[in-house]
Design an enzyme around this catalytic site. Structure first.
Site, mmCIF file in Angstrom:
data_model
loop_
_atom_site.group_PDB
_atom_site.id
_atom_site.type_symbol
_atom_site.label_atom_id
_atom_site.label_comp_id
_atom_site.label_asym_id
_atom_site.label_seq_id
_atom_site.Cartn_x
_atom_site.Cartn_y
_atom_site.Cartn_z
ATOM 1 C CG ASP A 8 -1.873 1.205 1.124
ATOM 2 O OD1 ASP A 8 -2.297 1.584 0.150
ATOM 3 O OD2 ASP A 8 -1.886 1.785 2.282
ATOM 4 C CB SER A 9 0.228 4.825 -0.729
ATOM 5 O OG SER A 9 -0.936 4.976 -0.030
ATOM 6 C CB CYS A 71 -3.613 -0.215 -2.071
ATOM 7 S SG CYS A 71 -3.699 1.423 -2.884
ATOM 8 C CD GLU A 147 0.594 7.768 4.820
ATOM 9 O OE1 GLU A 147 1.878 7.878 5.018
ATOM 10 O OE2 GLU A 147 -0.100 6.629 4.944
ATOM 11 C CB CYS A 176 -9.628 4.613 0.981
ATOM 12 S SG CYS A 176 -7.693 5.074 1.400
ATOM 13 C CG HIS A 178 -4.739 5.815 4.079
ATOM 14 N ND1 HIS A 178 -4.097 4.848 3.059
ATOM 15 C CD2 HIS A 178 -3.448 6.164 4.603
ATOM 16 C CE1 HIS A 178 -2.748 4.959 2.897
ATOM 17 N NE2 HIS A 178 -2.403 5.969 3.948
HETATM 18 N N1 DGL Z 1 -4.878 3.189 1.134
HETATM 19 C C1 DGL Z 1 -4.927 3.134 -0.420
HETATM 20 C C2 DGL Z 1 -6.033 2.856 -0.982
HETATM 21 O O1 DGL Z 1 -6.847 1.778 -0.451
HETATM 22 C C3 DGL Z 1 -4.227 4.081 -0.924
HETATM 23 C C4 DGL Z 1 -4.550 5.487 -0.839
HETATM 24 C C5 DGL Z 1 -3.598 6.733 -1.533
HETATM 25 O O2 DGL Z 1 -2.380 6.371 -1.493
HETATM 26 O O3 DGL Z 1 -4.192 7.472 -2.108
HETATM 27 O O4 DGL Z 1 -6.843 3.383 -1.771
#
Ligand code: DGL
Length: 246
Positions: A8-9, A71, A147, A176, A178
């Site tokens: 993931d990011s 992600c 973040e 997402c 996050h």
């Molecule tokens: N956590 C990720 C998702 O589920 C990536 C979010 C991102 O980096 O914009 O989409």
């Protein structure tokens, strides 16, 4: 058996790794937090595919053959591309397992990154399964705020804008990884039932063999910073955290 690669990011994927470690303490995982490219959600499909290709290649160099895209943005934009590029690897996304939790709903709200919403992956899959009305809402600022460890007040005013169109929904998908980190704050704004990807990801490993061993976390940015973020958000330290030069 080689560890399962998880990607993931940033912090969204960490929440997946920690939830998996909690459910399966002996599972071997290698997590790549591609923080140098965060947020993915504001990038084009082509950029996301290129970044993912590089990341999967990195896993391949570690000898890893199975990767979970923790992600939604990568799952909705790059999964098919990655299957074509890496036919010998097992690469799984998380959109299907998330949608499969829905049994009935009159109105489903999907809160996700701009790139996930632009793909309409959730809307298409929900409409194939159910006769629900689907409202898609992009949240371009949320990942950067999460973040950046934004406080409740900063998040609240942004959430007011993103949640308002979803007020009538009886079910809300946090599309997402996050967003479960701020689930309590989202729940204050919406009365619908909130679902996310964490539980179905855990379930997907419940009836299968998985590799046994350690959990190692890597970041494409600064390992000390990620350690600090994890300490602040999850109130815990992770044992092995390394940097990756890309
Ligand atoms: N956590 C990720 C998702 O589920 C990536 C979010 C991102 O980096 O914009 O989409």
């Amino acid at each position: 058996m080689k560890p399962i690669g998880i990607l993931d990011s940033g912090l969204g994927g960490v929440s997946v790794v920690l939830a998996l470690r909690n459910a399966y303490p002996d599972m071997a995982m290698v997590y790549l937090a591609d923080q140098i490219h965060a947020p993915y959600g504001n990038k084009s499909k082509q950029e996301i595919c290129e970044i993912m290709e590089g990341n999967i290649r990195w896993f391949q160099q570690q000898g890893i053959t199975e990767v979970l895209l923790a992600c939604n943005t990568a799952s909705s934009n790059a999964l098919e591309y990655l299957h074509e590029k890496f036919p010998s690897m097992k690469i799984a996304g998380i959109i299907d397992v998330t949608v499969n939790q829905l049994n009935d709903a009159d109105c489903v709200g999907v809160l996700a990154t701009t790139a996930t919403i632009a793909s309409h992956a959730y809307k298409n899959k929900i409409e194939k399964r159910l006769s629900s009305f689907v409202i898609e809402q992009a949240a371009p600022d949320l990942v950067a705020l999460i973040e950046g460890l934004a406080n409740e007040q900063q998040l609240s005013s942004v959430l007011d804008v993103y949640c308002q169109p979803l007020e009538e929904c009886d079910t809300i998908i946090l599309g997402c990884t996050h967003y479960p980190l701020i689930k309590d704050q989202i729940a204050k704004k919406l009365s619908g039932k909130i679902i996310d990807s964490i539980e179905p990801i855990i379930q997907s490993f419940s009836t299968r063999n998985y590799p046994k061993g350690d959990v190692v976390l890597y970041t494409t940015k600064d390992p000390h910073h990620l350690q600090q973020q994890i300490k602040t958000v999850f109130k815990q330290r992770v044992e092995v955290l390394k940097g990756v030069v890309k």
